[in-house]
Design a protein around this motif. Structure first.
Motif, short mmCIF file in Angstrom:
data_model
loop_
_atom_site.label_atom_id
_atom_site.label_comp_id
_atom_site.label_asym_id
_atom_site.label_seq_id
_atom_site.Cartn_x
_atom_site.Cartn_y
_atom_site.Cartn_z
N UNK A 23 68.00 4.23 37.56
CA UNK A 23 67.28 3.44 39.19
C UNK A 23 67.77 5.22 39.77
N UNK A 24 67.42 6.02 40.49
CA UNK A 24 67.65 7.29 41.44
C UNK A 24 66.19 7.45 42.66
N UNK A 25 67.19 7.44 43.63
CA UNK A 25 66.25 7.57 44.63
C UNK A 25 67.11 9.26 46.11
N UNK A 26 66.74 10.03 45.61
CA UNK A 26 66.78 11.76 46.14
C UNK A 26 65.82 11.33 47.67
N UNK B 244 69.00 20.08 57.12
CA UNK B 244 68.69 18.64 56.14
C UNK B 244 69.94 18.42 55.40
N UNK B 245 70.18 16.99 55.49
CA UNK B 245 71.08 16.53 54.58
C UNK B 245 69.67 15.12 52.91
N UNK B 246 70.40 15.70 52.25
CA UNK B 246 70.11 15.60 51.64
C UNK B 246 70.96 13.97 50.30
N UNK B 247 70.38 13.62 50.65
CA UNK B 247 70.75 11.95 50.03
C UNK B 247 70.76 11.14 48.34
N UNK B 248 71.67 10.94 48.18
CA UNK B 248 71.35 10.42 46.32
C UNK B 248 71.47 9.24 46.35
N UNK B 249 70.80 8.00 46.11
CA UNK B 249 70.95 6.03 46.16
C UNK B 249 71.01 6.12 44.77
N UNK B 250 72.03 5.02 44.66
CA UNK B 250 71.94 4.79 43.33
C UNK B 250 70.41 3.42 43.38
N UNK B 251 69.92 2.98 42.68
CA UNK B 251 69.00 1.61 42.85
C UNK B 251 70.21 0.49 41.75
N UNK C 221 79.16 4.04 39.44
CA UNK C 221 78.66 4.15 40.73
C UNK C 221 80.29 4.74 41.88
N UNK C 222 79.29 5.24 41.94
CA UNK C 222 79.69 6.26 43.48
C UNK C 222 79.37 5.80 44.29
N UNK C 223 80.27 6.27 45.46
CA UNK C 223 80.09 6.12 46.46
C UNK C 223 79.14 7.05 47.17
N UNK C 224 78.55 6.36 48.05
CA UNK C 224 77.56 7.27 49.36
C UNK C 224 77.85 8.64 49.82
N UNK C 225 78.84 8.76 49.84
CA UNK C 225 79.22 10.55 50.32
C UNK C 225 79.39 11.37 48.97
N UNK C 226 78.96 10.76 47.87
CA UNK C 226 79.30 11.87 47.09
C UNK C 226 77.60 12.11 47.04
N UNK C 227 77.13 11.57 46.83
CA UNK C 227 76.03 11.95 46.92
C UNK C 227 75.03 11.98 48.16
N UNK D 64 60.33 14.19 52.41
CA UNK D 64 60.62 14.16 51.26
C UNK D 64 61.28 13.00 50.50
N UNK D 65 60.94 12.45 49.82
CA UNK D 65 61.80 12.00 48.83
C UNK D 65 61.28 11.48 47.47
N UNK D 66 62.07 11.23 46.06
CA UNK D 66 61.58 11.09 44.70
C UNK D 66 62.56 9.82 44.67
N UNK D 67 61.50 8.58 44.65
CA UNK D 67 62.56 7.27 43.61
C UNK D 67 61.95 7.22 42.14
N UNK D 68 62.88 7.16 41.07
CA UNK D 68 62.89 7.19 40.01
C UNK D 68 63.03 6.69 38.92
N UNK D 69 62.42 6.76 37.88
CA UNK D 69 63.48 5.43 37.24
C UNK D 69 64.21 7.16 35.68
#
Length: 162
Positions: free
Chosen positions: A92-95, A155-162, A41-47, A128-133
């Motif tokens: 599931x994460x998306x970078x 660039x800004x790299x963002x990691x999101x949890x689905x 449950x990380x916060x968006x800013x952490x990713x 670019x992006x990578x969405x994977x399981x």
């Protein structure tokens, strides 16, 4: 006949050297723009981290295909741009990269060194992006590349949890 022992002494020295090497802790991983850690449950800013591209090392030299047989392309610095530490398994994460629609690529090496994830254009965007399981707990090395060698792009790299 006299018995000669230098081999035993050499063997002893060799054993001592090998013991010292294996007892030495591993050198800490380094990355061009540092390490970030994500837990449940990380916060968006952490990713969210920032950096810039600009290398001439061909990412396909490390692996030309990822685990889903997608092409790994682009040029980056030989040192990873970021190190991402996952403190737990994520289903599931998306970078994702935001470089204002410049032509970026992603190369992500998993904790086992053999699980590779690569990404290029996202839809109509050249970012670019990578969405994977199945992201396993551990250390991930991330390279952000460009389609052409030596191109510098912020660039800004963002990691999101689905």
């Amino acid at each position: 006949m006299k018995y000669y022992r230098p081999r035993l002494q050499f063997g002893g020295w060799l054993l001592a050297i090998l013991t010292a090497i294996t007892a030495t802790p591993a050198i800490a991983e380094t990355a061009n723009f540092g390490t970030f850690t994500l837990s449940a449950n990380f916060q968006p800013a952490q990713g969210t981290v920032q950096g810039f591209t600009g290398g001439s090392y061909s990412l396909s030299a490390t692996s030309n295909r990822d685990r889903d047989h997608k092409a790994c392309i682009g040029f980056a610095d030989p040192t990873p741009d970021h190190i991402m530490v996952l403190e737990k398994d994520f289903s599931q994460l998306t970078v994702q990269i935001d470089s204002s629609n410049n032509d970026t690529t992603l190369f992500i090496q998993g904790p086992d060194q053999t699980t590779i994830r690569c990404g290029d254009d996202t839809g109509k965007s050249k970012d670019a992006s990578v969405g994977d399981r199945n992201w396993k707990k551990g250390i991930y090395r991330i390279w952000v590349g460009t389609f052409n060698p030596g191109v510098k792009r912020d660039y800004t790299l963002t990691v999101e949890q689905q």
